[in-house]
Motif scaffolding. Structure first.
Motif, short mmCIF file in Angstrom:
data_model
loop_
_atom_site.label_atom_id
_atom_site.label_comp_id
_atom_site.label_asym_id
_atom_site.label_seq_id
_atom_site.Cartn_x
_atom_site.Cartn_y
_atom_site.Cartn_z
N ARG A 45 -33.05 -25.41 0.93
CA ARG A 45 -32.15 -26.02 0.99
C ARG A 45 -30.90 -25.34 0.33
NH1 ARG A 45 -33.15 -31.37 4.35
NH2 ARG A 45 -33.69 -30.83 6.33
N ARG A 48 -30.59 -21.74 -0.69
CA ARG A 48 -30.09 -20.61 0.60
C ARG A 48 -28.71 -20.80 0.67
NH1 ARG A 48 -31.24 -24.80 5.52
NH2 ARG A 48 -29.24 -25.90 4.44
N GLU A 53 -31.65 -15.47 0.22
CA GLU A 53 -32.20 -15.18 1.23
C GLU A 53 -33.62 -15.43 1.30
OE1 GLU A 53 -33.75 -11.82 4.28
OE2 GLU A 53 -32.70 -11.00 2.59
N ARG A 68 -37.49 -22.43 11.00
CA ARG A 68 -36.55 -21.48 11.21
C ARG A 68 -35.41 -21.95 11.30
NH1 ARG A 68 -41.18 -20.64 14.83
NH2 ARG A 68 -42.11 -18.50 14.11
N ASP A 69 -35.45 -23.90 12.45
CA ASP A 69 -33.88 -23.94 12.30
C ASP A 69 -33.17 -24.70 11.23
OD1 ASP A 69 -34.26 -24.34 15.12
OD2 ASP A 69 -35.02 -26.79 14.42
N GLU A 70 -33.76 -24.16 9.79
CA GLU A 70 -33.07 -24.43 8.36
C GLU A 70 -32.08 -23.05 8.25
OE1 GLU A 70 -32.09 -27.10 6.60
OE2 GLU A 70 -33.26 -28.94 7.10
N GLY A 71 -32.45 -21.72 8.98
CA GLY A 71 -31.96 -20.67 8.63
C GLY A 71 -32.76 -19.70 7.83
N THR A 73 -36.17 -17.88 7.03
CA THR A 73 -37.42 -16.82 7.51
C THR A 73 -38.74 -17.18 7.32
OG1 THR A 73 -35.65 -14.65 7.41
CG2 THR A 73 -38.39 -14.26 8.21
#
Length: 411
Positions: A45, A48, A53, A68-71, A73
């Motif tokens: 986190r 990010r 990325e 995935r919900d954390e953004g 890949t």
């Protein structure tokens, strides 16, 4: 060995308007999705939010949606923590190589020994002749029984493990992260450059979520992770001894069986233990704070060198006194006379005495618990670990022009 300062200038926040085309790509290679979420999520986190990325490559089971919900890949890897065999290992390395070739990361962060070995081999295969090889950060989360076990099989595997670690961790663009000084010294003894070994103690703990809890009473102690080498059977033996002396102390065993771990206690063994007076097996626990609401003392009689055990960090953050084996990693959290009691590994008598001493002394438990919480706040929070890790990432990116670094498409 490099001891990273959590307030290093390198850990300053990155510009919020970083050009997306110039965002450096970071790949986490982790065996299991649950392990990434429990041990690396705060660092991911932070990366990010700092402009990286983030790609997570792992075996996907129950936590794919959360990742995935954390953004991030998510790239599934078809491997297991054990039992791959030579053919399975070759397939996993080939899959990781393909991932690295397609993603062209700026940094690969390998977490724990298997990802360090397999990911390191894949990185060498893909980027052996490239000037644009990604930087590598290899987190050794404790050298574990692979280096300390005395079985014949372990002794036969150890030379190959030593050679493999030297090969994958060598090179000017690689860093090795250890969680305690003993592991750093051991790796330096294998020939890994001590200047490229960074000490970041533990995986961190969320001190806003894990807060000091009221002392329930001194009659309940808890041990987590149902593994033989975590000393579960020694804890059981200690409780049997105390109850035979008339002390009504209860042991909570928290955690599921783990078929992918050769040291996991089988379900039938755990059920048999739970049938004994004073022993309860809770099975999987969705929120470990529920354990520390019930248990007054945290017990971890490990039989091998740990990294820095997260179970001790969480218990300490909840204000629990600690009783642990005197082994690497545990010593970082259990300060004798300050936060808890250390006993020699396999010393059931000493373990029983330590538990009895704390069970009968509420004032001492409270004092040790307060000091344990203060230690976590000063040295082991998620924020501290994330800052140190980001400082290392930025140092690793310096040969590519610093942060943010433009990725090269050739290699």
């Amino acid at each position: 060995m490099v001891l990273l300062d959590p307030v290093s200038p390198l850990s300053a926040s990155s510009p919020s308007a970083t050009d997306a085309r110039r965002r450096p790509k970071l790949i986490f290679l982790v065996t299991e999705d649950w392990y990434f979420c429990s041990h690396r999520l705060p660092v991911a986190r932070a990366a990010r939010d700092a402009g990286f990325e983030v790609v997570v490559a792992t075996r996907v089971r129950a936590h794919g949606k959360k990742i995935r919900d954390e953004g991030f890949t998510l790239r599934p890897i078809a491997w297991r923590r054990r039992g791959d065999g030579l053919l399975g290992a070759a397939r996993a390395i080939s899959e990781i190589s393909r991932l690295y070739r397609n993603e062209r990361p700026d940094i690969v962060h390998h977490v724990a020994l298997k990802p360090v070995l397999f990911g390191g081999i894949a990185r060498r295969l893909v980027f052996a002749r490239s000037a644009n090889a990604p930087a590598s950060v290899d987190s050794v989360m404790g050298l574990g029984s692979g280096f300390s076990a005395t079985t014949t099989a372990a002794k036969l595997r150890r030379p190959a493990l030593n050679i493999a670690l030297r090969l994958v961790a060598s090179g000017s663009r690689g860093w090795v992260v250890v969680q305690n000084p003993e592991d750093g010294a051991a790796l330096a003894g294998l020939g890994i450059d001590a200047k490229r070994i960074a000490l970041i103690k533990g995986s961190g703990v969320d001190i806003g979520r894990f807060v000091p809890l009221p002392d329930p009473d001194g009659d309940t102690v808890a041990v987590s992770r149902m593994l033989r080498d975590k000393g579960v059977l020694d804890a059981v033996a200690a409780i049997r001894r105390l109850r035979s002396q008339g002390l009504a102390i209860e042991l909570l065993l928290a955690g599921p069986t783990d078929p992918d771990n050769a040291n996991s206690l089988p379900m039938e063994v755990l059920r048999s233990l739970a049938a004994e007076p004073g022993i309860k097996w809770l099975g999987p626990v969705a929120d470990v704070r529920a354990v520390w609401r019930r248990a007054a003392i945290a017990v971890l009689p490990s039989t091998y060198g740990e990294g820095v055990p997260k179970t001790l960090l969480e218990a300490a953050a909840c204000g629990r006194p600690l009783v642990s084996a005197d082994v690497p990693g545990c010593r970082e959290v259990v300060r004798p006379g300050a936060t808890g009691i250390l006993v020699p590994p396999h010393d059931v008598g000493g373990l029983a005495e330590a538990i009895a001493a704390l069970a009968s002394d509420p004032a001492r438990r409270a004092a040790l618990g307060r000091a344990a919480r203060e230690l976590i706040e000063c040295h082991f929070t998620d924020e501290i670990v994330a800052r140190k890790t980001l400082a290392l990432y930025r140092t690793a990116l310096l040969p590519r022009g610093g942060f943010p670094a433009a990725r090269e498409n050739s290699g």
